[in-house]
Motif scaffolding. Structure first.
Motif, PDB file in Angstrom:
ATOM      1  N   GLU A  73       0.825  -1.203   0.000  1.00 17.39           N
ATOM      2  CA  GLU A  73       0.000   0.000   0.000  1.00 17.39           C
ATOM      3  C   GLU A  73       0.861   1.257   0.000  1.00 17.39           C
ATOM      4  N   ALA A  74       1.926   1.268  -0.786  1.00 15.49           N
ATOM      5  CA  ALA A  74       2.825   2.417  -0.798  1.00 15.49           C
ATOM      6  C   ALA A  74       2.115   3.692  -1.252  1.00 15.49           C
ATOM      7  N   GLY A  75       1.010   3.575  -2.001  1.00 18.23           N
ATOM      8  CA  GLY A  75       0.284   4.742  -2.476  1.00 18.23           C
ATOM      9  C   GLY A  75      -0.890   5.124  -1.601  1.00 18.23           C
ATOM     10  N   ASP A 128      -5.839   0.552  -1.079  1.00 23.47           N
ATOM     11  CA  ASP A 128      -6.758  -0.179  -1.956  1.00 23.47           C
ATOM     12  C   ASP A 128      -7.423  -1.352  -1.246  1.00 23.47           C
ATOM     13  N   SER A 129      -6.702  -1.974  -0.312  1.00 22.13           N
ATOM     14  CA  SER A 129      -7.234  -3.191   0.308  1.00 22.13           C
ATOM     15  C   SER A 129      -7.399  -3.086   1.817  1.00 22.13           C
ATOM     16  N   LYS A 130      -6.903  -2.022   2.444  1.00 25.57           N
ATOM     17  CA  LYS A 130      -7.014  -1.915   3.894  1.00 25.57           C
ATOM     18  C   LYS A 130      -6.926  -0.452   4.314  1.00 25.57           C
ATOM     19  N   SER A 131      -7.362  -0.194   5.557  1.00 26.07           N
ATOM     20  CA  SER A 131      -7.303   1.159   6.109  1.00 26.07           C
ATOM     21  C   SER A 131      -6.828   1.081   7.551  1.00 26.07           C
TER      22      SER A 131
END
Length: 207
Positions: free
Chosen positions: A121-123, A147-150
């Motif tokens: 999740e570098a972006g 994109d896949s986690k918060s």
């Protein structure tokens, strides 16, 4: 003799992934506009890390970082367990001092940012949520969306480092204390030479 992979070591592996949530990135933004990585950790530091999963028992760990080298020490009952991640050697060492045993496995890059950020999740985008007080420290709270986690991240405004991280999915809370910047002893990242060593192999995950 059969050696089972210890439960504490499995927890340590989970902790290493969760700890990546702390290692994301310099000056705090007071804007409500989306931002990217509003701080950067030192390349060399040590810190006390406490992980509590779903309101259960808290696991207290000592985390050391020196560039691409990472070490986590944890006490589980009477036994100390250690994981050393050596990205430069592409190795992970799980050390069981009571048994004088080192379990060696291959390091697999999870695709984290250069600042050891969220795996893959570098972006991720940071959204400022306001200010809160954690353990007497004034913090800026961010929601980090990938994109896949918060994650929710609380940044200490005085020291400019993460004080707490809590994944949005689940009830895990990770706190940092005694964050100390500076070079770490090189022997912290080496398995003891007089310990017995075993190689551990794990099947590749489906892509």
């Amino acid at each position: 003799m059969e050696h089972r992979f210890p439960r504490g070591a499995a927890l340590l592996r989970i902790a290493m992934v969760l700890a990546g949530g702390f290692s994301l990135c310099a000056a705090l933004s007071a804007s409500s506009e989306p931002a990217k990585e509003p701080y950067r950790l030192a390349n060399q530091f040590s810190v006390i890390q406490t992980i509590q999963v779903d309101g259960g028992k808290a696991f207290v760990q000592h985390l050391y970082r020196d560039g691409d080298k990472l070490r986590v020490d944890v006490q589980e009952g009477p036994e100390t367990q250690i994981i050393i991640l050596r990205k430069d050697q592409k190795k992970v060492y799980t050390i069981l001092p009571a048994q004088k045993l080192v379990l060696e496995s291959a390091y697999r890059d999870a695709g984290a940012s250069t600042n050891l950020g969220l795996p893959g999740e570098a972006g991720a985008v940071w959204e400022w949520q306001g200010k809160e007080t954690i353990h007497g420290h004034s913090c800026a709270k961010y929601l980090v969306r990938g994109d896949s986690k918060s994650l929710s991240v609380w940044l200490d405004e005085a020291g400019n480092y993460p004080l707490r991280v809590a994944p949005a999915a689940g009830k895990t809370v990770i706190d940092w204390d005694q964050y100390q910047v500076g070079p770490q002893p090189s022997n912290l990242f080496e398995p003891p030479a007089d310990f017995r060593k075993m190689s551990m192999s794990f099947p590749e995950r489906p892509r």
